[in-house]
Design an enzyme around this catalytic site. Structure first.
Site, PDB file in Angstrom:
ATOM      1  CD1 TRP A  35     -23.901   7.548  11.919  1.00 32.42           C
ATOM      2  CD2 TRP A  35     -23.747   5.234  11.905  1.00 32.42           C
ATOM      3  NE1 TRP A  35     -22.866   6.825  12.705  1.00 32.42           N
ATOM      4  CE2 TRP A  35     -22.864   5.562  12.874  1.00 32.42           C
ATOM      5  CE3 TRP A  35     -24.005   4.122  11.690  1.00 32.42           C
ATOM      6  CZ2 TRP A  35     -22.098   4.515  13.805  1.00 32.42           C
ATOM      7  CZ3 TRP A  35     -23.408   2.913  12.314  1.00 32.42           C
ATOM      8  CH2 TRP A  35     -22.535   3.200  13.627  1.00 32.42           C
ATOM      9  CG  ASP A  90     -28.045  11.851  10.685  1.00 29.94           C
ATOM     10  OD1 ASP A  90     -28.775  12.691  11.237  1.00 29.94           O
ATOM     11  OD2 ASP A  90     -28.177  11.432   9.620  1.00 29.94           O
ATOM     12  CG  ASP A  91     -21.451   9.442  15.222  1.00 31.80           C
ATOM     13  OD1 ASP A  91     -21.297   8.160  14.785  1.00 31.80           O
ATOM     14  OD2 ASP A  91     -20.929   9.819  16.039  1.00 31.80           O
ATOM     15  CG  PHE A  92     -24.984  10.535  20.930  1.00 35.03           C
ATOM     16  CD1 PHE A  92     -25.907  11.307  21.309  1.00 35.03           C
ATOM     17  CD2 PHE A  92     -23.891   9.875  21.677  1.00 35.03           C
ATOM     18  CE1 PHE A  92     -25.890  11.713  22.681  1.00 35.03           C
ATOM     19  CE2 PHE A  92     -23.955  10.574  23.104  1.00 35.03           C
ATOM     20  CZ  PHE A  92     -24.911  11.411  23.475  1.00 35.03           C
ATOM     21  CD1 TRP A 131     -17.381  10.028  17.178  1.00 32.57           C
ATOM     22  CD2 TRP A 131     -15.948   9.883  15.721  1.00 32.57           C
ATOM     23  NE1 TRP A 131     -18.099   9.570  16.272  1.00 32.57           N
ATOM     24  CE2 TRP A 131     -17.372   9.577  15.159  1.00 32.57           C
ATOM     25  CE3 TRP A 131     -14.993   9.889  14.699  1.00 32.57           C
ATOM     26  CZ2 TRP A 131     -17.512   8.907  13.975  1.00 32.57           C
ATOM     27  CZ3 TRP A 131     -15.190   9.544  13.242  1.00 32.57           C
ATOM     28  CH2 TRP A 131     -16.418   9.255  12.695  1.00 32.57           C
TER      29      TRP A 131
END
Length: 210
Positions: free
Chosen positions: A138, A157-159, A199
């Site tokens: 990440w 894997d980024d929330f 995002w």
């Protein structure tokens, strides 16, 4: 002659939900900071690991203040600084060890320069940089996006990316990394831009809930 579509045109064409997001959010304002060295980018990323943004920014300010006259310390500056001083700036012991390993591996050539990485594939950069203590996939993906400006990175894997997908696509649960990878195939070769819109979708929802 074959014309190359813009990232947003391509995403709008292949994905109706992404088309709606782009229309609502507007043009992508992602501007990579190409002037940063890999050492600086990764050192900053280490500071941000498992911390809220404001806390990490405060630690970085105190850390940089240890090196008067420099916008950001060089690897040799960091290695010459007392560990206790870096700890007092707010870094945990594991992060201090990660920073020192990053500095050492930058000086011995394990961490490539920006010029070297220009000819490397994204996966090759990831494989090389995760050799540094405390640096995972990440962290390198964030560098690929925000420093190197690579156009086709999908940090599954980024929330924020996963939550933005959940919100935009009306899912009840967060998607798995495998689901994100499979769905993201249609966004190639502009998965970085798609990630940016996800995002923004997550940020917009957070603002609505305030």
């Amino acid at each position: 002659m074959r014309t190359v579509s813009s990232p947003t045109s391509h995403l709008s064409k292949v994905d109706s939900v992404m088309c709606r997001l782009i229309g609502e959010i507007g043009p992508c304002s992602l501007r990579p900071n190409v002037r940063r060295s890999p050492f600086e980018s990764l050192a900053r990323a280490i500071a941000y690991q498992q911390l809220h943004g404001k806390a990490a920014e405060s630690i970085l300010k105190r850390f940089i203040a240890l090196f008067p006259g420099r916008r950001f310390p060089r690897p040799e500056d960091l290695l010459a600084m007392k560990v206790s001083s870096i700890r007092n700036a707010g870094f945990s012991q594991p992060k201090v060890l990660a920073l020192r390993d990053l500095a050492t591996k930058t000086l011995d050539g394990t961490v490539p320069t920006n010029r070297m990485m220009k000819g490397w594939e994204d996966e090759a950069i990831i494989e090389q940089l995760i050799k540094v203590r405390g640096i995972g996939r990440w962290t390198v993906e964030m560098m690929l996006i925000f420093q190197l400006g690579r156009p086709d990175v999908l940090p599954v894997d980024d929330f924020g990316v996963r939550n933005g997908f959940r919100i935009a696509y009306g899912r009840r649960l967060l998607p798995t990394a495998r689901t994100m990878l499979r769905y993201g195939e249609r966004w190639k070769p502009y998965r970085t831009i798609a990630s940016w819109y996800l995002w923004r979708a997550a940020d917009r929802e957070k603002q609505r809930q305030k």
